[in-house]
Design a protein around this motif. Structure first.
Motif, PDB file in Angstrom:
ATOM      1  N   VAL A 107       0.812  -1.225   0.000  1.00 55.86           N
ATOM      2  CA  VAL A 107       0.000   0.000   0.000  1.00 55.86           C
ATOM      3  C   VAL A 107       0.840   1.266   0.000  1.00 55.86           C
ATOM      4  CG1 VAL A 107      -2.049  -1.062   1.005  1.00 55.86           C
ATOM      5  CG2 VAL A 107      -0.306  -0.099   2.521  1.00 55.86           C
ATOM      6  N   THR A 108       2.113   1.175   0.367  1.00 57.35           N
ATOM      7  CA  THR A 108       2.972   2.370   0.351  1.00 57.35           C
ATOM      8  C   THR A 108       3.370   2.752  -1.072  1.00 57.35           C
ATOM      9  OG1 THR A 108       5.053   1.139   0.601  1.00 57.35           O
ATOM     10  CG2 THR A 108       3.889   1.790   2.636  1.00 57.35           C
ATOM     11  N   ARG A 109       3.099   1.885  -2.041  1.00 55.71           N
ATOM     12  CA  ARG A 109       3.475   2.153  -3.439  1.00 55.71           C
ATOM     13  C   ARG A 109       2.297   2.566  -4.305  1.00 55.71           C
ATOM     14  NH1 ARG A 109       6.177  -2.863  -5.698  1.00 55.71           N
ATOM     15  NH2 ARG A 109       6.519  -1.486  -7.448  1.00 55.71           N
ATOM     16  N   LEU A 110       1.137   2.831  -3.704  1.00 60.19           N
ATOM     17  CA  LEU A 110      -0.074   3.083  -4.480  1.00 60.19           C
ATOM     18  C   LEU A 110      -0.421   4.560  -4.675  1.00 60.19           C
ATOM     19  CD1 LEU A 110      -2.354   0.233  -3.078  1.00 60.19           C
ATOM     20  CD2 LEU A 110      -1.068   0.268  -5.227  1.00 60.19           C
ATOM     21  N   ASN A 111       0.352   5.464  -4.115  1.00 57.62           N
ATOM     22  CA  ASN A 111       0.131   6.907  -4.282  1.00 57.62           C
ATOM     23  C   ASN A 111      -1.220   7.377  -3.729  1.00 57.62           C
ATOM     24  OD1 ASN A 111       0.979   9.498  -5.032  1.00 57.62           O
ATOM     25  ND2 ASN A 111      -0.020   9.358  -7.015  1.00 57.62           N
ATOM     26  N   VAL A 112      -1.723   6.654  -2.740  1.00 57.95           N
ATOM     27  CA  VAL A 112      -2.927   7.044  -2.003  1.00 57.95           C
ATOM     28  C   VAL A 112      -2.622   6.779  -0.526  1.00 57.95           C
ATOM     29  CG1 VAL A 112      -4.581   6.584  -3.875  1.00 57.95           C
ATOM     30  CG2 VAL A 112      -3.996   4.752  -2.275  1.00 57.95           C
ATOM     31  N   PRO A 113      -3.382   7.384   0.398  1.00 56.09           N
ATOM     32  CA  PRO A 113      -3.163   7.058   1.808  1.00 56.09           C
ATOM     33  C   PRO A 113      -3.257   5.540   2.031  1.00 56.09           C
ATOM     34  CG  PRO A 113      -4.613   8.951   1.613  1.00 56.09           C
ATOM     35  CD  PRO A 113      -4.417   8.403   0.224  1.00 56.09           C
ATOM     36  N   GLU A 114      -2.472   5.030   2.982  1.00 59.38           N
ATOM     37  CA  GLU A 114      -2.391   3.580   3.179  1.00 59.38           C
ATOM     38  C   GLU A 114      -3.749   2.940   3.449  1.00 59.38           C
ATOM     39  OE1 GLU A 114       0.762   2.319   5.802  1.00 59.38           O
ATOM     40  OE2 GLU A 114       2.179   3.690   4.825  1.00 59.38           O
ATOM     41  N   GLU A 115      -4.604   3.582   4.238  1.00 58.36           N
ATOM     42  CA  GLU A 115      -5.923   3.000   4.514  1.00 58.36           C
ATOM     43  C   GLU A 115      -6.765   2.939   3.244  1.00 58.36           C
ATOM     44  OE1 GLU A 115      -8.978   0.997   6.086  1.00 58.36           O
ATOM     45  OE2 GLU A 115      -6.989   1.245   6.959  1.00 58.36           O
ATOM     46  N   VAL A 116      -6.663   3.960   2.419  1.00 60.48           N
ATOM     47  CA  VAL A 116      -7.369   3.948   1.128  1.00 60.48           C
ATOM     48  C   VAL A 116      -6.836   2.797   0.281  1.00 60.48           C
ATOM     49  CG1 VAL A 116      -7.738   5.228  -1.029  1.00 60.48           C
ATOM     50  CG2 VAL A 116      -7.924   6.406   1.172  1.00 60.48           C
ATOM     51  N   GLY A 117      -5.529   2.616   0.274  1.00 58.05           N
ATOM     52  CA  GLY A 117      -4.924   1.520  -0.476  1.00 58.05           C
ATOM     53  C   GLY A 117      -5.435   0.164  -0.005  1.00 58.05           C
ATOM     54  N   ARG A 118      -5.526  -0.027   1.311  1.00 57.65           N
ATOM     55  CA  ARG A 118      -6.036  -1.295   1.847  1.00 57.65           C
ATOM     56  C   ARG A 118      -7.491  -1.515   1.411  1.00 57.65           C
ATOM     57  NH1 ARG A 118      -2.315  -0.128   5.895  1.00 57.65           N
ATOM     58  NH2 ARG A 118      -3.651   1.273   7.071  1.00 57.65           N
ATOM     59  N   ARG A 119      -8.276  -0.448   1.458  1.00 55.59           N
ATOM     60  CA  ARG A 119      -9.682  -0.555   1.035  1.00 55.59           C
ATOM     61  C   ARG A 119      -9.789  -0.873  -0.450  1.00 55.59           C
ATOM     62  NH1 ARG A 119     -12.101   4.729   4.240  1.00 55.59           N
ATOM     63  NH2 ARG A 119     -12.184   3.744   6.302  1.00 55.59           N
ATOM     64  N   LEU A 120      -8.953  -0.233  -1.257  1.00 51.87           N
ATOM     65  CA  LEU A 120      -8.970  -0.493  -2.697  1.00 51.87           C
ATOM     66  C   LEU A 120      -8.599  -1.946  -2.994  1.00 51.87           C
ATOM     67  CD1 LEU A 120      -7.377   2.809  -4.029  1.00 51.87           C
ATOM     68  CD2 LEU A 120      -9.725   2.043  -4.421  1.00 51.87           C
ATOM     69  N   ILE A 121      -7.607  -2.466  -2.287  1.00 52.36           N
ATOM     70  CA  ILE A 121      -7.210  -3.862  -2.477  1.00 52.36           C
ATOM     71  C   ILE A 121      -8.373  -4.789  -2.127  1.00 52.36           C
ATOM     72  CG2 ILE A 121      -5.731  -5.717  -1.572  1.00 52.36           C
ATOM     73  CD1 ILE A 121      -3.474  -3.567  -1.420  1.00 52.36           C
ATOM     74  N   ARG A 122      -9.060  -4.494  -1.010  1.00 54.05           N
ATOM     75  CA  ARG A 122     -10.222  -5.318  -0.635  1.00 54.05           C
ATOM     76  C   ARG A 122     -11.308  -5.248  -1.715  1.00 54.05           C
ATOM     77  NH1 ARG A 122      -9.124  -3.367   4.643  1.00 54.05           N
ATOM     78  NH2 ARG A 122     -10.769  -1.828   4.490  1.00 54.05           N
ATOM     79  N   CYS A 123     -11.558  -4.050  -2.232  1.00 54.63           N
ATOM     80  CA  CYS A 123     -12.569  -3.895  -3.281  1.00 54.63           C
ATOM     81  C   CYS A 123     -12.163  -4.600  -4.559  1.00 54.63           C
ATOM     82  CB  CYS A 123     -12.835  -2.413  -3.561  1.00 54.63           C
ATOM     83  SG  CYS A 123     -13.722  -1.575  -2.233  1.00 54.63           S
ATOM     84  N   TYR A 124     -10.878  -4.602  -4.880  1.00 55.05           N
ATOM     85  CA  TYR A 124     -10.410  -5.293  -6.078  1.00 55.05           C
ATOM     86  C   TYR A 124     -10.535  -6.804  -5.898  1.00 55.05           C
ATOM     87  CZ  TYR A 124      -7.774  -6.457 -10.230  1.00 55.05           C
ATOM     88  OH  TYR A 124      -7.416  -6.957 -11.460  1.00 55.05           O
ATOM     89  N   ASP A 125     -10.159  -7.280  -4.720  1.00 56.40           N
ATOM     90  CA  ASP A 125     -10.203  -8.719  -4.458  1.00 56.40           C
ATOM     91  C   ASP A 125     -11.647  -9.230  -4.352  1.00 56.40           C
ATOM     92  OD1 ASP A 125      -7.467  -8.863  -4.496  1.00 56.40           O
ATOM     93  OD2 ASP A 125      -7.239  -8.829  -2.311  1.00 56.40           O
ATOM     94  N   ASN A 126     -12.553  -8.379  -3.875  1.00 59.96           N
ATOM     95  CA  ASN A 126     -13.937  -8.813  -3.666  1.00 59.96           C
ATOM     96  C   ASN A 126     -14.879  -7.632  -3.906  1.00 59.96           C
ATOM     97  OD1 ASN A 126     -16.298 -10.038  -2.913  1.00 59.96           O
ATOM     98  ND2 ASN A 126     -15.832 -10.095  -0.738  1.00 59.96           N
ATOM     99  N   PRO A 127     -15.147  -7.297  -5.183  1.00 62.56           N
ATOM    100  CA  PRO A 127     -15.990  -6.133  -5.472  1.00 62.56           C
ATOM    101  C   PRO A 127     -17.393  -6.231  -4.872  1.00 62.56           C
ATOM    102  CG  PRO A 127     -15.230  -7.161  -7.515  1.00 62.56           C
ATOM    103  CD  PRO A 127     -14.670  -7.942  -6.375  1.00 62.56           C
ATOM    104  N   ALA A 128     -17.895  -7.420  -4.682  1.00 60.48           N
ATOM    105  CA  ALA A 128     -19.239  -7.577  -4.105  1.00 60.48           C
ATOM    106  C   ALA A 128     -19.252  -7.267  -2.619  1.00 60.48           C
ATOM    107  CB  ALA A 128     -19.749  -8.999  -4.344  1.00 60.48           C
ATOM    108  N   GLY A 129     -18.086  -7.412  -1.969  1.00 65.10           N
ATOM    109  CA  GLY A 129     -18.027  -7.177  -0.516  1.00 65.10           C
ATOM    110  C   GLY A 129     -17.447  -5.844  -0.137  1.00 65.10           C
ATOM    111  N   GLY A 130     -16.887  -5.098  -1.119  1.00 62.83           N
ATOM    112  CA  GLY A 130     -16.325  -3.776  -0.893  1.00 62.83           C
ATOM    113  C   GLY A 130     -15.587  -3.688   0.354  1.00 62.83           C
TER     114      GLY A 130
END
Length: 130
Positions: A107-130
């Motif tokens: 998440v430190t390489r995503l150019n967004v705040p780390e918590e946003v990065g973690r949320r984006l990863i969760r949404c990418y891995d499981n778009p239905a569960g956001g």
């Protein structure tokens, strides 16, 4: 192990058109993706379509962009009450999702705040569960 060779980005050129046309169902998916995230890509629908025409396997590339778009929608629904941010912030979210789609999970390489990065990863891995 050899050191990677530096390639001047200014010398990069688009690859050849490998598909003179794309099937209507693929064009419909490309347009649906573009209708949602196109404003943050910095290109026209035609330019976006041509990118797929250069692909050896446009079906898998379209599927990847569908995944990115579903994650973008899931993030906005789960964390932004379906509101959009400034174009600059939306561009960062999209850039992070594109990076995630290539396998980047740091998440430190995503150019967004780390918590946003973690949320984006969760949404990418499981778009239905956001």
């Amino acid at each position: 192990m050899n050191e990677p060779e530096f390639i001047n980005p200014n010398k990069l050129r688009p690859g050849p058109i490998r598909n003179e046309s794309l099937p209507p169902n693929l064009l419909n998916k490309i347009k649906a993706v573009f209708d949602i995230i196109g404003p943050y890509l910095g290109m026209t629908l035609e330019q976006f379509e041509i990118g797929f025409m250069r692909d050896l396997n446009p079906e898998s590339e379209v599927a990847l962009w569908c995944n990115i778009t579903m994650a973008w929608l899931a993030y906005h629904e789960a964390h932004l009450a379906n509101k959009t941010l400034s174009d600059e912030e939306e561009g960062k979210l999209l850039g992070a999702l594109i990076a995630i789609s290539t396998g980047i999970e740091d998440v430190t390489r995503l150019n967004v705040p780390e918590e946003v990065g973690r949320r984006l990863i969760r949404c990418y891995d499981n778009p239905a569960g956001g």
